[in-house]
Scaffold this active site. Structure first.
Site, PDB file in Angstrom:
ATOM      1  N   CYS A   2      40.211 -23.636 -49.566  1.00 30.22           N
ATOM      2  CA  CYS A   2      40.536 -23.908 -48.168  1.00 30.22           C
ATOM      3  C   CYS A   2      41.879 -24.619 -48.124  1.00 30.22           C
ATOM      4  O   CYS A   2      42.441 -24.983 -49.147  1.00 30.22           O
ATOM      5  CB  CYS A   2      39.452 -24.781 -47.529  1.00 30.22           C
ATOM      6  SG  CYS A   2      37.802 -24.074 -47.613  1.00 30.22           S
ATOM      7  N   SER A 371      47.161 -12.853 -63.020  1.00 32.06           N
ATOM      8  CA  SER A 371      47.724 -13.625 -64.134  1.00 32.06           C
ATOM      9  C   SER A 371      47.186 -13.124 -65.472  1.00 32.06           C
ATOM     10  O   SER A 371      47.925 -13.054 -66.467  1.00 32.06           O
ATOM     11  CB  SER A 371      47.420 -15.112 -63.956  1.00 32.06           C
ATOM     12  OG  SER A 371      48.071 -15.626 -62.813  1.00 32.06           O
ATOM     13  N   SER A 417      49.459 -20.429 -59.024  1.00 33.57           N
ATOM     14  CA  SER A 417      49.348 -21.685 -58.278  1.00 33.57           C
ATOM     15  C   SER A 417      49.298 -22.903 -59.182  1.00 33.57           C
ATOM     16  O   SER A 417      49.656 -24.010 -58.775  1.00 33.57           O
ATOM     17  CB  SER A 417      48.096 -21.670 -57.400  1.00 33.57           C
ATOM     18  OG  SER A 417      46.921 -21.686 -58.203  1.00 33.57           O
ATOM     19  N   THR A 420      44.146 -22.871 -60.259  1.00 34.05           N
ATOM     20  CA  THR A 420      42.981 -21.996 -60.342  1.00 34.05           C
ATOM     21  C   THR A 420      41.824 -22.723 -61.025  1.00 34.05           C
ATOM     22  O   THR A 420      41.941 -23.172 -62.166  1.00 34.05           O
ATOM     23  CB  THR A 420      43.332 -20.711 -61.106  1.00 34.05           C
ATOM     24  OG1 THR A 420      44.521 -20.147 -60.543  1.00 34.05           O
ATOM     25  CG2 THR A 420      42.204 -19.708 -61.028  1.00 34.05           C
ATOM     26  N   HIS A 571      35.069   8.661 -72.728  1.00 33.31           N
ATOM     27  CA  HIS A 571      33.852   7.879 -72.930  1.00 33.31           C
ATOM     28  C   HIS A 571      33.231   7.468 -71.603  1.00 33.31           C
ATOM     29  O   HIS A 571      32.726   6.351 -71.467  1.00 33.31           O
ATOM     30  CB  HIS A 571      34.153   6.652 -73.797  1.00 33.31           C
ATOM     31  CG  HIS A 571      34.709   6.990 -75.137  1.00 33.31           C
ATOM     32  ND1 HIS A 571      33.940   7.442 -76.184  1.00 33.31           N
ATOM     33  CD2 HIS A 571      35.994   6.982 -75.594  1.00 33.31           C
ATOM     34  CE1 HIS A 571      34.704   7.680 -77.231  1.00 33.31           C
ATOM     35  NE2 HIS A 571      35.964   7.409 -76.891  1.00 33.31           N
TER      36      HIS A 571
END
Length: 677
Positions: A2, A371, A417, A420, A571
């Protein structure tokens, strides 16, 4: 995940209209962190009476419209002037409870709104706290974990006053609340019992303080002399609290990154920082922890970086900014010349640790989402130039497994950021196990930047769009430079390294060239507008490109899309191929080119609808066995080709989203900075 924001003016006459605009604009800057509901709380005409609280489901503009409607219905005076005022605001990405006004923040202590709280994070023991508070007569209206916090503050406040003695301070109330909280949080408290005062605290979620002195120029060298910096005086000031710097830069560049366990008290024109001495911010009873000396830092950001400029969307702007962002990423880090005319890489944040990295038993890359994909794209060149085994870990999976990390390992944590949540948990785990921890982030002063032993800032500039674009390409470039730096002591790879450095210097021009495919990708998006699924096949360096391209389509266009390692086609994935399913194959020239040609032939044999990305001049050869749509891109060094190849897929995802009528910058159910598990 948030966004929280607060504004306090001291000895500065501000109209209610202005205060509302500051709060609303702060939320707009944070909206990419969450946009399913929002709310604000402002002072009533008398600050010692219940504040005015507005909460609304939907985005920020839904809240603005709701507030304007209520103002009209109640004849609230927008021209009323406040010499002091404390307002808080919140934009939400739901973790507990559906998007609805009752679940929106600020959350309240109950009737009368004695205590109000805005919160970013997750309280893991909220159910236990809720049961305790219910036994003491509290009733709950929301489904959120946050509601226990203001109610707990009210319980502490009432209990302290019942016991008599000296009046409890706002800080003491918050200390006692923090003592009972478990989880990750950044909190801002407001109470009419403590007018013109705000308390902020954090543990695991980001929070910054911005300071603007209205009767002085914006000095960039101001240093707080003690824990009560900007001490109590009559100088007019404005204070801002925010989840990240984007909401601060238009007001001030004087910022302070609040550390875990710190409590910031804004009162009487002064700022006090206090810190718990015990583990995880715990203290015993209503005690006052030690004061902390801190210094302001200067925010290296301009307002222009967080505006759309001539573009319709942030994602579009950030895709087209990549020639400039890549140039900035490399600036001052690629060195050509010297007595031997050598070409080298200089990464100042790592130079003192390169010997340790070279002695590592293995290098472990840890990240999430985009990332992770950027690290995957860089793994082959890191293994080639360093000679060290490189492994990949999704941060949440490493934390869940408690996988082995050793003192001889180098753990590299990649996060745009730097906040995380899963990556931070993995970082704490790696530090506990003694590994050298390296951070690669786009945010100076972020948690990862502070907690790692060393690192590299990617310098991509502010990225507002939820779907990462320019940060991805800058991350790849930084990790290629990392490979060059680690392998710089190996004579046998010198020519290879110099060729890569030449390729890096030319890369921004190649990206500018590939951006000319914009119209072509828009035409392709028009053909795919009604499709339900897209497969993307890649191999070698471009397996990561397939994953990232599919992720972009999935994130913003809301179309099922899957990136597949081409070597695994037989596969299972081959069973999906028919004349209706669109399939993108990345077949630019590298060591895997002939294998990708074989993949194309096999897909043609199953009547697959092919879109082939190839090097310039290869369109005829890749479509020789059947019809396909070829997208030609410039050829560069193999380890840099993922930077080129992702750009058309970013453009495709962008145009597909616009044509399908979805919100490009605010994709459904997603937020930019994933600060909760």
């Amino acid at each position: 995940m948030c966004g929280i924001f607060a504004y306090l003016n001291f000895h500065a006459n501000k109209e209610r209209r202005y205060i509302l605009d500051v709060l609303f604009n702060g939320l707009r800057r944070l909206e990419y962190r969450g946009y399913d509901s929002a709310g604000i709380a402002i002072d009533n005409s008398s600050p010692s009476s219940s504040p005015l609280v507005f909460r609304q489901a939907g985005n920020i503009e839904s809240l603005v419209n709701s507030v304007n409607e209520e103002i009209t219905n109640t004849d609230l005076n927008l021209d009323e002037v406040f010499y002091f005022h404390a307002g808080i605001a919140h934009t939400r990405w739901a973790t507990h409870g559906e998007p609805a006004p009752r679940n929106s923040h600020p959350q309240s202590s109950g009737p009368g709104d004695d205590f109000l709280v805005v919160h970013n994070g997750v309280i893991t023991n909220y159910e236990v706290l809720k049961e305790t508070l219910v036994r003491h007569g509290f009733t709950f209206e929301s489904d959120t974990d946050t509601e226990v916090i203001p109610k707990l503050a009210k319980f502490v406040f009432d209990k302290a006053n019942e016991e008599g003695g000296q009046t409890v301070t706002f800080c003491e109330v918050v200390f006692e609340v923090m003592r009972h909280l478990e989880g990750a949080y950044a909190l801002i408290f407001k109470s009419w019992h403590y007018p013109n005062e705000l308390i902020a605290c954090k543990l695991g979620s980001p929070l910054l303080l911005g300071v603007k002195e209205l009767d002085q120029g914006e000095s960039n060298s101001h240093v707080f002399q003690d824990a009560h910096f900007l001490s109590k005086n009559d100088h007019p000031k404005e204070f801002f609290l925010s989840s990240d710097p984007h909401a601060l830069v238009e007001h001030t560049k004087k910022v302070l990154v609040i550390e875990d366990g710190e409590v910031v008290n804004l009162k009487d024109g002064g700022v006090s920082i206090l810190k718990f001495e015990n583990e995880r911010g715990r203290c015993n009873g209503l005690s006052r922890p030690a004061s902390v000396e801190r210094a302001l830092s200067v925010l290296e950001m301009e307002v222009e970086q967080i505006s759309k400029g001539k573009y319709d969307h942030y994602m579009q702007k950030e895709i087209h900014e990549q020639p400039e962002s890549l140039t900035t990423t490399m600036r001052g880090r690629l060195i050509r010349g010297g007595s031997r005319k050598t070409k080298t890489v200089l990464l100042g944040g790592l130079k003192d640790h390169l010997k340790t990295i070279r002695r590592s038993r293995r290098i472990v890359f840890i990240g999430c989402g985009t990332s992770y994909n950027a690290a995957l794209a860089s793994r082959p060149i890191l293994e080639e130039l360093s000679g060290i085994p490189v492994s990949m870990e999704i941060a949440s999976d490493l934390w869940d497994r408690q996988g082995p990390i050793y003192r001889e390992d180098t753990a590299v944590f990649v996060s745009q950021s730097g906040e995380t949540a899963d990556t931070l948990l993995a970082l704490d785990y790696a530090r506990e196990n003694g590994a050298l921890c390296v951070g690669i982030t786009n945010t100076v002063g972020s948690s990862i930047a502070r907690k790692t032993h060393c690192g590299v800032h990617i310098n991509a500039g502010a990225e507002i769009g939820v779907a990462s674009t320019k940060a991805y390409t800058s991350q790849i470039v930084v990790m290629v430079m990392l490979a060059l730096a680690i392998g710089s002591d190996t004579i046998s790879s010198q020519k290879r390294r110099e060729a890569i450095i030449d390729g890096l210097l030319d890369l921004p021009y190649k990206v500018k060239e590939v951006l000319k495919l914009d119209d072509e990708m828009k035409d392709l998006a028009q053909l795919l507008i009604d499709e339900q699924s897209l497969l993307v096949f890649g191999r070698g360096y471009n397996y990561a490109t397939a994953l990232e391209g599919a992720l972009k389509v999935k994130e913003v266009a809301l179309m099922h899309s899957e990136g597949i390692l081409a070597g695994e086609m037989k596969h299972g994935p081959l069973a999906l191929v028919d004349e209706n399913l669109p399939i993108a194959v990345i077949a630019t020239r590298d060591a895997c080119f002939s294998k990708q040609q074989s993949v194309i032939q096999q897909l043609h044999a199953r009547k697959g609808r092919l879109i082939v990305m190839c090097s310039k001049g290869d369109a005829a050869s890749v479509s020789s066995s059947g019809s396909c749509r070829a997208i030609e891109v410039p050829q560069v060094e193999d380890c840099l080709q993922p930077v080129i190849n992702i750009v058309p897929l970013q453009l495709l995802a962008y145009h597909l989203t616009v044509l399908r009528g979805h919100n490009v910058d605010q994709p459904r159910n997603l937020a930019k900075s994933v600060t909760t598990q």
